[in-house]
Design a protein around this motif. Structure first.
Motif, PDB file in Angstrom:
ATOM      1  N   THR A 190       0.839  -1.207   0.000  1.00 47.50           N
ATOM      2  CA  THR A 190       0.000   0.000   0.000  1.00 47.50           C
ATOM      3  C   THR A 190       0.869   1.250   0.000  1.00 47.50           C
ATOM      4  O   THR A 190       0.569   2.214  -0.705  1.00 47.50           O
ATOM      5  CB  THR A 190      -0.902   0.024   1.252  1.00 47.50           C
ATOM      6  N   ALA A 191       1.941   1.204   0.795  1.00 48.95           N
ATOM      7  CA  ALA A 191       2.800   2.393   0.941  1.00 48.95           C
ATOM      8  C   ALA A 191       3.808   2.518  -0.196  1.00 48.95           C
ATOM      9  O   ALA A 191       4.804   3.221  -0.069  1.00 48.95           O
ATOM     10  CB  ALA A 191       3.520   2.357   2.282  1.00 48.95           C
ATOM     11  N   MET A 195      -0.458   2.558  -4.377  1.00 48.34           N
ATOM     12  CA  MET A 195      -1.063   3.894  -4.311  1.00 48.34           C
ATOM     13  C   MET A 195      -0.516   4.841  -5.375  1.00 48.34           C
ATOM     14  O   MET A 195      -0.779   6.038  -5.324  1.00 48.34           O
ATOM     15  CB  MET A 195      -0.829   4.477  -2.915  1.00 48.34           C
ATOM     16  N   LEU A 196       0.273   4.319  -6.315  1.00 48.58           N
ATOM     17  CA  LEU A 196       0.876   5.202  -7.315  1.00 48.58           C
ATOM     18  C   LEU A 196       0.182   5.137  -8.676  1.00 48.58           C
ATOM     19  O   LEU A 196       0.624   5.753  -9.628  1.00 48.58           O
ATOM     20  CB  LEU A 196       2.371   4.880  -7.469  1.00 48.58           C
ATOM     21  N   PHE A 210      -2.541   0.886   5.370  1.00 45.21           N
ATOM     22  CA  PHE A 210      -1.105   0.857   5.644  1.00 45.21           C
ATOM     23  C   PHE A 210      -0.854  -0.118   6.793  1.00 45.21           C
ATOM     24  O   PHE A 210      -0.293  -1.182   6.609  1.00 45.21           O
ATOM     25  CB  PHE A 210      -0.613   2.266   5.979  1.00 45.21           C
ATOM     26  N   PHE A 239      -9.276   7.947  -1.667  1.00 43.04           N
ATOM     27  CA  PHE A 239      -8.030   7.279  -2.051  1.00 43.04           C
ATOM     28  C   PHE A 239      -8.204   6.203  -3.122  1.00 43.04           C
ATOM     29  O   PHE A 239      -7.234   5.559  -3.510  1.00 43.04           O
ATOM     30  CB  PHE A 239      -7.327   6.715  -0.815  1.00 43.04           C
TER      31      PHE A 239
ATOM     32  N   ARG B  86       3.774  14.582   3.862  1.00 43.74           N
ATOM     33  CA  ARG B  86       3.389  15.542   2.804  1.00 43.74           C
ATOM     34  C   ARG B  86       4.119  16.862   2.984  1.00 43.74           C
ATOM     35  O   ARG B  86       4.497  17.509   2.004  1.00 43.74           O
ATOM     36  CB  ARG B  86       1.864  15.718   2.795  1.00 43.74           C
ATOM     37  N   GLY B 121      -4.705   8.599   4.526  1.00 41.27           N
ATOM     38  CA  GLY B 121      -3.859   7.976   3.501  1.00 41.27           C
ATOM     39  C   GLY B 121      -2.388   7.875   3.846  1.00 41.27           C
ATOM     40  O   GLY B 121      -1.539   8.369   3.100  1.00 41.27           O
ATOM     41  N   GLN B 122      -2.067   7.220   4.941  1.00 38.82           N
ATOM     42  CA  GLN B 122      -0.665   7.010   5.300  1.00 38.82           C
ATOM     43  C   GLN B 122       0.084   6.304   4.164  1.00 38.82           C
ATOM     44  O   GLN B 122       1.199   6.685   3.810  1.00 38.82           O
ATOM     45  CB  GLN B 122      -0.607   6.171   6.593  1.00 38.82           C
ATOM     46  N   GLU B 124      -0.616   6.223   0.940  1.00 37.87           N
ATOM     47  CA  GLU B 124      -0.467   7.117  -0.213  1.00 37.87           C
ATOM     48  C   GLU B 124       0.624   8.152   0.040  1.00 37.87           C
ATOM     49  O   GLU B 124       1.431   8.464  -0.843  1.00 37.87           O
ATOM     50  CB  GLU B 124      -1.807   7.811  -0.513  1.00 37.87           C
ATOM     51  N   ILE B 126       3.298   7.938   2.015  1.00 33.79           N
ATOM     52  CA  ILE B 126       4.635   7.337   1.949  1.00 33.79           C
ATOM     53  C   ILE B 126       4.992   7.003   0.498  1.00 33.79           C
ATOM     54  O   ILE B 126       6.087   7.308   0.021  1.00 33.79           O
ATOM     55  CB  ILE B 126       4.720   6.089   2.856  1.00 33.79           C
ATOM     56  N   SER B 128       3.961   8.377  -2.208  1.00 32.99           N
ATOM     57  CA  SER B 128       4.262   9.596  -2.965  1.00 32.99           C
ATOM     58  C   SER B 128       5.661  10.113  -2.654  1.00 32.99           C
ATOM     59  O   SER B 128       6.337  10.657  -3.532  1.00 32.99           O
ATOM     60  CB  SER B 128       3.240  10.693  -2.660  1.00 32.99           C
TER      61      SER B 128
END
Lengths: 279, 261
Positions: A190-191, A195-196, A210, A239, B86, B121-122, B124, B126, B128
């Motif tokens: 997920t991290a 998520m990309l 997460f 999300f 962020r 969104g932890q 998302e 990380i 990013s």
């Protein structure tokens, strides 16, 4: 008195509603029950559901982990799991078509070490992105993962950086990347690449987060609310782009791929063929 | 006398060790803190801002542990929420725009696990940072000063150079968490610390970090000046080299650095 015995495998019981389902019918129904329950799907089952005519050119099928930490007991457990699942590691990658559109696809398989990502998965995903850049193709990844492969320690962590890097390069080339989050998608997956995606889809009810729910409950010392970290919760919080029923997944992916065809290029080529200058 | 991995874990977590802000105040001039992620809030588990390092303007970002309970509550024990990551990425992009190098000090048990962190969104955040740092068109150096816990540490660690202090640790998970998952017993953390190979020495041998920064006898807390001098030297040498590199090459080498792992 002996009970009538149903040979194993002919019927499968739905863990939610308890109804027995003919296994063949279950496959035909894309492994969903009438009650709405989604059975877990193996990587090769997923391929058959998604790829046109199941015509798939697999990449690096024999790539396996080198047990970088020389972790006690891991080697034996790997061999046992390989024999049990028939998989070399928890991911299948390759090239196929969805509704006629060529695409590179990676599918995680949660039956292999809970779909955890170690060096084999990281390397295969990275190679797929690099191939996709070379061949100018979109990428779709189906995630199903408990997170990082603990037995590969810090090397598993580094796969997050490696795969994210390859995904970022693919993105810089203006190429499409779609992720389909399936149950469960947690931790380091997920991290990182999950998520990309330019477009992030999820199957209904999939656990996505997460930290795992148990870890959070231990951290905060309270029970989590119903539906927490489910696909619907992620949609609500912004999300996930869409929740897609399994029956509509192939057509949705096909539509997205068609929407991202290099239209201008095609048009220009077609016009040139017709002897016109593009306007 | 050799220090065991478990002893290093305990050493790395000692509250008397220099924290992120100690490095910032002792190694940089005129630190000007900048707050907030521009989306939701300010996360005090991560400190970031502008400063001069040896007369060069830089962006400096640090995960910040507290010295006592009160400070730790304010800093959330250096476990960032998505806002912290962020904010860090915002400051890195700002550094890219103004062609400043970025220096990160890593010190966290891990990204925070909680309801709000998940809602915002932890994962998302990380993710990013991993992608964003990889493509950042300015030099980045990261130093794990004490504890490098999981994705929460890596989110500040996709850099041109990654160093660790001699007794720092960097791992996929805390040894306690690792033991409870793999050995079904958190009490086996000592064994986990050994099996996980989380010391600076292990990571250097694996080629995951670029170097080890020596600590004074007994650990960094025994002589701050000793540590600061050595960190300064490492930063100086690496910055001098990195700022001369053409951006294309910098990015190519950063990619390759992680690609081969």
């Amino acid at each position: 008195m002996e009970k009538p015995v149903v040979p194993q495998g002919i019927m499968t019981k739905c863990p939610r509603c308890g109804k027995p389902i003919y296994t063949k019918l279950l496959l035909k129904n894309l492994k969903t029950c009438e009650c709405g329950y989604y059975f877990k799907v193996s990587a090769y089952e997923r391929l058959a559901m998604i790829i046109d005519n199941n015509d798939f050119k697999e990449f690096d099928p024999q790539l396996f982990t080198r047990d970088p930490l020389d972790f006690p007991g891991y080697g034996d457990k790997l061999v046992k799991t390989q024999l049990q699942t028939g998989l070399v590691d928890g991911l299948v990658t390759g090239l196929g078509r969805i509704e006629g559109e060529p695409v590179m696809v990676g599918i995680m398989d949660s039956s292999f070490f809970m779909g955890s990502m170690g060096t084999a998965i990281g390397e295969k995903l990275t190679r797929m992105f690099e191939r996709a850049i070379k061949e100018h193709l979109p990428v779709i990844i189906f995630t199903a993962s408990g997170g990082a492969r603990m037995q590969e320690g810090i090397f598993s962590l580094m796969q997050m950086a490696k795969v994210s890097a390859a995904a970022a390069r693919h993105s810089e080339e203006g190429l499409l990347y779609i992720t389909v989050l399936t149950d469960p998608t947690t931790g380091g997956v997920t991290a990182s690449f999950a998520m990309l995606g330019d477009v992030i889809l999820a199957e209904p009810g999939a656990l996505i987060g997460f930290a795992g729910p148990r870890v959070i409950e231990q951290t905060i010392g309270q029970k989590l609310p119903e539906g927490f970290q489910r696909a619907e919760f992620l949609l609500e919080h912004g999300f996930v782009d869409r929740i897609v029923e399994r029956h509509e997944l192939k057509s949705t992916l096909g539509a997205l791929l068609k929407l991202h065809r290099q239209h201008d290029l095609h048009k220009a080529e077609a016009m040139e063929l017709a002897g016109n200058e593009p306007g | 006398m050799d220090i065991t991995p478990w002893q290093k874990v305990k050493l790395a977590r000692m509250p008397v060790r220099p924290t992120g802000l100690d490095y910032i105040t002792k190694l940089f001039d005129g630190f000007l803190e900048l707050h907030g992620d521009r989306f939701f809030g300010e996360d005090r588990a991560i400190v970031g801002g502008l400063a001069f390092f040896e007369e060069i303007p830089v962006t400096v970002i640090a995960q910040q542990k507290g010295r006592n309970t009160k400070e730790n509550i304010a800093r959330n024990f250096s476990m960032p929420h998505p806002e912290g990551y962020r904010k860090a990425l915002r400051l890195m992009k700002q550094a890219e725009k103004f062609k400043r190098p970025v220096i990160c000090f890593i010190d966290t048990p891990g990204a925070y696990c909680g309801i709000g962190a998940e809602e915002r969104g932890q994962g998302e955040a990380i993710a990013s940072n991993l992608a964003g740092m990889m493509m950042l068109k300015t030099p980045v150096i990261s130093i794990v000063i004490s504890e490098g816990g999981s994705g929460g540490a890596l989110a500040l660690g996709v850099s041109d150079r990654v160093y660790m202090l001699e007794h720092a640790i960097y791992s996929i998970l805390s040894p306690e968490g690792f033991a409870s998952i793999l050995y079904k017993d958190a009490a086996k953390a000592e064994q986990a610390a050994k099996d996980m190979k989380l010391t600076a020495q292990d990571l250097y041998k694996f080629g995951i970090i670029d170097g080890i920064i020596p600590e004074p006898p007994g650990g960094a807390h025994n002589d701050y000046e000793f540590v600061m001098d050595r960190v300064r030297k490492v930063l100086k040498e690496n910055l001098e080299e990195l700022i001369r590199k053409p951006v294309d090459r910098l990015l190519e080498e950063r990619y390759e650095k992680f690609r081969r792992l």
